[in-house]
Design a protein around this motif. Sequence first.
Motif, PDB file in Angstrom:
ATOM      1  N   THR A 125       0.715  -1.184   0.027  1.00 42.64           N
ATOM      2  CA  THR A 125       0.037   0.203   0.074  1.00 42.64           C
ATOM      3  C   THR A 125       0.765   1.216   0.090  1.00 42.64           C
ATOM      4  N   VAL A 126       1.921   1.297   0.742  1.00 39.64           N
ATOM      5  CA  VAL A 126       2.749   2.394   0.954  1.00 39.64           C
ATOM      6  C   VAL A 126       3.767   2.792  -0.091  1.00 39.64           C
ATOM      7  N   PHE A 127       4.402   1.439  -0.301  1.00 38.98           N
ATOM      8  CA  PHE A 127       5.362   1.794  -1.293  1.00 38.98           C
ATOM      9  C   PHE A 127       5.340   1.185  -2.762  1.00 38.98           C
ATOM     10  N   GLY A 128       4.043   0.283  -2.876  1.00 42.78           N
ATOM     11  CA  GLY A 128       3.874  -0.592  -4.211  1.00 42.78           C
ATOM     12  C   GLY A 128       4.960  -1.320  -4.319  1.00 42.78           C
ATOM     13  N   ALA A 129       5.792  -2.283  -3.371  1.00 43.17           N
ATOM     14  CA  ALA A 129       6.713  -2.757  -3.485  1.00 43.17           C
ATOM     15  C   ALA A 129       6.480  -4.113  -2.565  1.00 43.17           C
ATOM     16  N   ALA A 130       7.086  -5.132  -2.890  1.00 42.53           N
ATOM     17  CA  ALA A 130       6.932  -6.512  -2.178  1.00 42.53           C
ATOM     18  C   ALA A 130       7.927  -6.441  -0.871  1.00 42.53           C
ATOM     19  N   LEU A 131       7.729  -7.135   0.133  1.00 41.94           N
ATOM     20  CA  LEU A 131       8.517  -7.258   1.326  1.00 41.94           C
ATOM     21  C   LEU A 131       8.680  -8.745   1.491  1.00 41.94           C
ATOM     22  N   ASP A 132       9.927  -9.105   1.893  1.00 42.74           N
ATOM     23  CA  ASP A 132      10.107 -10.662   2.270  1.00 42.74           C
ATOM     24  C   ASP A 132       9.861 -10.599   3.421  1.00 42.74           C
ATOM     25  N   ARG A 133       8.889 -11.732   3.848  1.00 44.69           N
ATOM     26  CA  ARG A 133       8.627 -12.227   5.119  1.00 44.69           C
ATOM     27  C   ARG A 133       9.478 -12.823   5.743  1.00 44.69           C
ATOM     28  N   ASP A 134      10.326 -13.699   5.298  1.00 41.17           N
ATOM     29  CA  ASP A 134      11.400 -14.385   5.948  1.00 41.17           C
ATOM     30  C   ASP A 134      12.554 -13.354   6.438  1.00 41.17           C
ATOM     31  N   GLU A 135      13.012 -12.590   5.556  1.00 42.68           N
ATOM     32  CA  GLU A 135      13.796 -11.589   5.989  1.00 42.68           C
ATOM     33  C   GLU A 135      13.314 -10.552   7.058  1.00 42.68           C
ATOM     34  N   ALA A 136      12.284 -10.120   6.973  1.00 39.65           N
ATOM     35  CA  ALA A 136      11.812  -9.442   8.273  1.00 39.65           C
ATOM     36  C   ALA A 136      11.808 -10.347   9.508  1.00 39.65           C
ATOM     37  N   ARG A 137      11.318 -11.549   9.212  1.00 37.57           N
ATOM     38  CA  ARG A 137      11.429 -12.545  10.632  1.00 37.57           C
ATOM     39  C   ARG A 137      12.868 -12.697  11.133  1.00 37.57           C
ATOM     40  N   ALA A 138      13.873 -12.931  10.225  1.00 36.90           N
ATOM     41  CA  ALA A 138      15.272 -12.743  10.560  1.00 36.90           C
ATOM     42  C   ALA A 138      15.585 -11.775  11.093  1.00 36.90           C
ATOM     43  N   ARG A 139      15.273 -10.438  10.787  1.00 40.16           N
ATOM     44  CA  ARG A 139      15.882  -9.112  11.300  1.00 40.16           C
ATOM     45  C   ARG A 139      15.095  -9.135  12.667  1.00 40.16           C
ATOM     46  N   ILE A 140      14.140  -9.517  12.901  1.00 46.65           N
ATOM     47  CA  ILE A 140      13.521  -9.372  14.213  1.00 46.65           C
ATOM     48  C   ILE A 140      14.199 -10.190  15.118  1.00 46.65           C
ATOM     49  N   ARG A 141      14.527 -11.485  14.667  1.00 51.34           N
ATOM     50  CA  ARG A 141      15.068 -12.526  15.385  1.00 51.34           C
ATOM     51  C   ARG A 141      16.522 -11.982  15.704  1.00 51.34           C
ATOM     52  N   ARG A 142      17.122 -11.542  14.836  1.00 50.95           N
ATOM     53  CA  ARG A 142      18.682 -10.930  15.152  1.00 50.95           C
ATOM     54  C   ARG A 142      18.704 -10.051  16.210  1.00 50.95           C
ATOM     55  N   ALA A 143      17.607  -9.093  16.355  1.00 47.06           N
ATOM     56  CA  ALA A 143      17.861  -7.877  17.171  1.00 47.06           C
ATOM     57  C   ALA A 143      17.475  -8.444  18.653  1.00 47.06           C
ATOM     58  N   LEU A 144      17.025  -9.713  18.849  1.00 51.18           N
ATOM     59  CA  LEU A 144      16.574  -9.968  20.293  1.00 51.18           C
ATOM     60  C   LEU A 144      17.630 -10.018  20.983  1.00 51.18           C
ATOM     61  N   PRO A 145      17.416  -9.692  22.241  1.00 47.73           N
ATOM     62  CA  PRO A 145      18.556  -9.921  23.401  1.00 47.73           C
ATOM     63  C   PRO A 145      18.944 -11.405  23.477  1.00 47.73           C
ATOM     64  N   ALA A 146      20.075 -11.849  23.801  1.00 45.48           N
ATOM     65  CA  ALA A 146      20.536 -13.145  23.951  1.00 45.48           C
ATOM     66  C   ALA A 146      19.973 -13.857  24.974  1.00 45.48           C
ATOM     67  N   ASP A 147      19.502 -13.004  26.201  1.00 45.10           N
ATOM     68  CA  ASP A 147      19.224 -13.747  27.369  1.00 45.10           C
ATOM     69  C   ASP A 147      17.595 -14.002  27.296  1.00 45.10           C
ATOM     70  N   GLY A 148      17.038 -13.488  26.365  1.00 45.51           N
ATOM     71  CA  GLY A 148      15.530 -13.679  26.041  1.00 45.51           C
ATOM     72  C   GLY A 148      14.653 -12.751  26.919  1.00 45.51           C
TER      73      GLY A 148
END
Length: 262
Positions: free
Chosen positions: A53-76
């Motif tokens: 809607t905003v950009f008329g572009a596709a977004l990779d779900r798996d990449e977004a998920r990986a970026r979230i996972r990478r940003a999480l603190p190691a201690d949970g």
Amino acid sequence: MAEIEIDGAPAEPAHLAALGLLNYGHFTTLRAEAGHARGLALHLDRLVRDCRTVFGAALDRDEARARIRRALPADGAPVIVRVTVFDPALGLERPSAPAVPHLLVTTRPAPATAPGPLRVRTAGYRRELPEVKHVGLFGLLHQRRLAQLDGYDDVLLLDEAGRVSEGATWNLALYDGRSLVWPDAAALPGVTAALLAGAHPGPQRCEPVTVDALGGFVAAVAVNAGVGVRPLAAIDGAVLDPAHPVVGELRAAYEGVEPERI
């Protein structure tokens, strides 16, 4: 303290400046703990849908998920994660240029305790593109500021017809003593609202709610991913019961939703 990454790397000041100056993009916010989050699939769906809607572009779900996972603190430890989609190359002169979306991921510690009940006032205001969780928050924060300066905790928005739509950063569910009522008006389709509607075992319905009808409800809750289920104590002059048993039932139903592995 917030941690900020863009496309999995420390945020460059120039990219942050571009987002701040143009302020064009969209986002989603979720609460993560021990590598899990409630409604993760719905948050990813939102990012994909809003990017079209905003950009008329596709977004990779798996990449977004990986970026979230990478940003999480190691201690949970529990954190609030915000994923913002923007294109630092777009400018004021030609926002219609082909976009290359980038992912900005921020984390901050989740609140340690549940916040208290809200006292809110109503105000006539409609977000631009209410179906999109976009970064244009000035109007919402201005309405929240005005409500707080008037002695309230937050604002509840009304559309042009005087119908209840949504809070500044939350969806509203009302209880009339028999059923849960979701206001039928143009508003953000909240992930937490969707999860709660699916988990609540009692009767519920969606219908227009005018400001004049608010006195007919005995309880109400504000819902979003950051706080889950938060009771309201009053809307304008309508007093609500923040300790009503339905509040505990709704909170238990939401907390019973199985978190998804990120």
